[in-house]
Design a protein around this motif. Structure first.
Motif, mmCIF file in Angstrom:
data_model
loop_
_atom_site.group_PDB
_atom_site.id
_atom_site.type_symbol
_atom_site.label_atom_id
_atom_site.label_comp_id
_atom_site.label_asym_id
_atom_site.label_seq_id
_atom_site.Cartn_x
_atom_site.Cartn_y
_atom_site.Cartn_z
ATOM 1 N N UNK A 174 18.457 -6.913 0.958
ATOM 2 C CA UNK A 174 19.775 -7.489 1.194
ATOM 3 C C UNK A 174 20.565 -6.596 2.156
ATOM 4 N N UNK A 175 21.473 -7.209 2.924
ATOM 5 C CA UNK A 175 22.226 -6.467 3.932
ATOM 6 C C UNK A 175 23.718 -6.723 3.766
ATOM 7 N N UNK A 176 24.483 -5.645 3.692
ATOM 8 C CA UNK A 176 25.943 -5.693 3.685
ATOM 9 C C UNK A 176 26.410 -4.919 4.911
ATOM 10 N N UNK A 177 27.052 -5.605 5.854
ATOM 11 C CA UNK A 177 27.382 -5.037 7.157
ATOM 12 C C UNK A 177 28.883 -4.880 7.303
ATOM 13 N N UNK A 178 29.305 -3.748 7.849
ATOM 14 C CA UNK A 178 30.716 -3.564 8.166
ATOM 15 C C UNK A 178 31.113 -4.474 9.332
ATOM 16 N N UNK A 179 32.416 -4.713 9.433
ATOM 17 C CA UNK A 179 32.903 -5.563 10.516
ATOM 18 C C UNK A 179 32.933 -4.768 11.833
ATOM 19 N N UNK A 180 32.880 -5.451 12.986
ATOM 20 C CA UNK A 180 32.369 -6.804 13.093
ATOM 21 C C UNK A 180 30.870 -6.808 12.855
ATOM 22 N N UNK A 181 30.366 -7.902 12.308
ATOM 23 C CA UNK A 181 28.959 -7.941 11.925
ATOM 24 C C UNK A 181 28.051 -7.642 13.111
ATOM 25 N N UNK A 182 28.344 -8.235 14.249
ATOM 26 C CA UNK A 182 27.565 -8.061 15.476
ATOM 27 C C UNK A 182 28.503 -8.212 16.661
ATOM 28 N N UNK A 183 27.940 -8.143 17.863
ATOM 29 C CA UNK A 183 28.758 -8.139 19.069
ATOM 30 C C UNK A 183 28.996 -9.514 19.666
ATOM 31 N N UNK A 184 28.280 -10.545 19.175
ATOM 32 C CA UNK A 184 28.410 -11.862 19.800
ATOM 33 C C UNK A 184 27.977 -12.951 18.837
ATOM 34 N N UNK A 185 28.337 -14.175 19.176
ATOM 35 C CA UNK A 185 27.883 -15.327 18.406
ATOM 36 C C UNK A 185 26.371 -15.486 18.496
ATOM 37 N N UNK A 186 25.807 -15.179 19.653
ATOM 38 C CA UNK A 186 24.358 -15.282 19.811
ATOM 39 C C UNK A 186 23.649 -14.360 18.827
ATOM 40 N N UNK A 187 24.150 -13.155 18.665
ATOM 41 C CA UNK A 187 23.525 -12.219 17.732
ATOM 42 C C UNK A 187 23.684 -12.690 16.291
ATOM 43 N N UNK A 188 24.839 -13.233 15.955
ATOM 44 C CA UNK A 188 25.035 -13.702 14.589
ATOM 45 C C UNK A 188 24.143 -14.902 14.292
ATOM 46 N N UNK A 189 23.919 -15.746 15.282
ATOM 47 C CA UNK A 189 23.012 -16.870 15.076
ATOM 48 C C UNK A 189 21.579 -16.386 14.866
ATOM 49 N N UNK A 190 21.209 -15.283 15.486
ATOM 50 C CA UNK A 190 19.889 -14.693 15.229
ATOM 51 C C UNK A 190 19.782 -14.235 13.774
ATOM 52 N N UNK A 191 20.859 -13.669 13.254
ATOM 53 C CA UNK A 191 20.855 -13.242 11.853
ATOM 54 C C UNK A 191 20.755 -14.448 10.934
ATOM 55 N N UNK A 192 21.460 -15.517 11.263
ATOM 56 C CA UNK A 192 21.396 -16.729 10.440
ATOM 57 C C UNK A 192 19.968 -17.243 10.362
ATOM 58 N N UNK A 193 19.271 -17.244 11.482
ATOM 59 C CA UNK A 193 17.886 -17.701 11.491
ATOM 60 C C UNK A 193 16.997 -16.733 10.717
ATOM 61 N N UNK A 194 17.248 -15.443 10.863
ATOM 62 C CA UNK A 194 16.449 -14.448 10.144
ATOM 63 C C UNK A 194 16.650 -14.562 8.642
ATOM 64 N N UNK A 195 17.874 -14.883 8.215
ATOM 65 C CA UNK A 195 18.130 -15.029 6.785
ATOM 66 C C UNK A 195 17.372 -16.228 6.222
ATOM 67 N N UNK A 196 17.260 -17.300 7.009
ATOM 68 C CA UNK A 196 16.552 -18.491 6.536
ATOM 69 C C UNK A 196 15.081 -18.189 6.251
#
Length: 379
Positions: free
Chosen positions: A90-112
């Motif tokens: 499990x991952x708990x990340x300090x803000x901001x989670x990442x530098x861009x929406x593209x990076x956050x979408x990569x995390x969303x896919x990785x979580x799936x």
């Protein structure tokens, strides 16, 4: 749960203290590893917080980790998160989670597609620290709006007026698009307007300005935005690092009352003010302070988060929640740098602001020497 803290700078101490307090709430968790690219700093942190093991390699300890707390500079968040999710951590990340929406979408896919959780329940999950959502006053206000007790929300203000002297930016990764992601919009005000969104819900449109007024940085040092919400409510958002008297202020005007929060870096019930509207004295009974409630902070967020992770459930702040807030930050930059309003959902693949908050550029030239590449802050 065995917890590793990656990055042992200032914010990591708050994480260690909050994890240590979980036992008082019936949650079994311990910081077992501290990891930092600076071996001496990791050792000092481990000694201060009673952490059994420390080192400089995350890969060496993932096999003995259930939850990873990522407390590095933002530029290093993505790689650590993807590595941990693939390992069932499990991952708990300090803000901001990442530098861009593209990076956050990569995390969303990785979580799936994340590996089964080492905790034995469900798969590995991702969440972001947004501790202001978890103070008793914020939870109460959201509940009262959901119940209709305060009528419709109409007008709001959200001001993060902080001060950072020039020396603050001597740290190489600060004030840079490639390592911090942006200025006060990304790194400071994001906590306040995340709480604004948690209270008012989905936003639909933003118009903004940003400027580099006084600090020798690549990013902005102040931004201002006007935001429209799906409910019809409207809000102003100011993010500043140039304000000598520091305040973090939110105000919500509803049909029946004004609810205000004034603090700096955290709040308790004492920081809230409730004012009934004319002829609405009866609504004051809904605002019942809870003196024994936890103040906003990491402990308040980690309690429900760890309970959810142990049960194999989604944490109270999901990757979708984090995306709504990050999308607002991206929209502020896009509107400020293009001079046009931005609609929710407008920034997607192919848009320059999808891959970088800098987007098409702010209109001012870089002024800092950039001695370190973004990857050098990783691990």
């Amino acid at each position: 749960m065995r917890t590793t803290i990656l990055g042992t700078g200032g914010i990591a101490g708050l994480h260690a203290t909050a994890i240590g307090a979980l036992g008082d709430h019936g949650i079994s968790a311990q910081v077992t590893h501290a990891v930092d690219i600076d071996a001496d700093r990791a050792a000092a942190f481990a000694a201060e917080h009673g952490v059994p093991r420390h080192g400089t390699s995350l890969d060496d300890v993932l096999g003995e980790t259930d939850v990873l707390h990522v407390c590095t500079p933002p530029g290093a968040h993505l790689d650590a998160t993807l590595t941990a999710l693939a390992a069932g951590v499990h991952v708990i990340v300090e803000k901001p989670a990442v530098l861009s929406l593209a990076e956050l979408d990569r995390i969303a896919e990785a979580e799936k597609s994340a590996a089964p959780a080492r905790t034995g329940a469900g798969t590995a999950r991702f969440t972001q620290v947004v501790q202001h959502r978890f103070g008793a006053g914020a939870l109460r206000l959201r509940r009262l709006l959901d119940d209709g007790a305060l009528g419709r929300p109409l007008v709001a203000t959200c001001d993060t007026l902080w001060f950072r002297p020039p020396a603050y930016f001597d740290v190489p990764w600060r004030g840079r698009w490639d390592t911090e992601g942006g200025g006060p919009t990304m790194g400071h005000g994001i906590h306040q307007f995340d709480l604004l969104l948690a209270v008012l819900g989905d936003w639909t449109e933003v118009s903004a300005m940003a400027g580099r007024l006084a600090r020798e940085v690549d990013t902005e040092d102040v931004s201002m935005a006007m935001v429209r919400f799906a409910s019809g409510a409207m809000a102003s958002v100011t993010n500043s690092l140039l304000s000598p008297r520091e305040t973090s202020d939110l105000r919500f005007d509803t049909e029946k009352a004004t609810v205000e929060l004034s603090h700096v870096y955290g709040y308790s019930d004492e920081n809230w003010t409730f004012t009934p509207g004319a002829g609405q004295d009866d609504v004051a009974r809904h605002w019942a302070p809870e003196p024994e409630a936890l103040p906003s902070g990491h402990t308040a967020q980690f309690i429900p988060t760890y309970r959810a992770l142990a049960a194999g459930e989604a944490p109270p702040v999901t990757v979708a929640d984090a995306r709504g807030t990050l999308e607002l930050a991206a929209a502020i930059y896009r509107s400020a740098f293009t001079g046009r309003p931005v609609q929710a959902g407008q920034i997607g693949p192919g848009d320059p602001f999808y891959t970088s908050m800098r987007g098409t550029g702010p209109g001012w030239e870089p002024v800092k020497d950039l001695p370190a590449a973004a990857g050098e802050v990783a691990r």
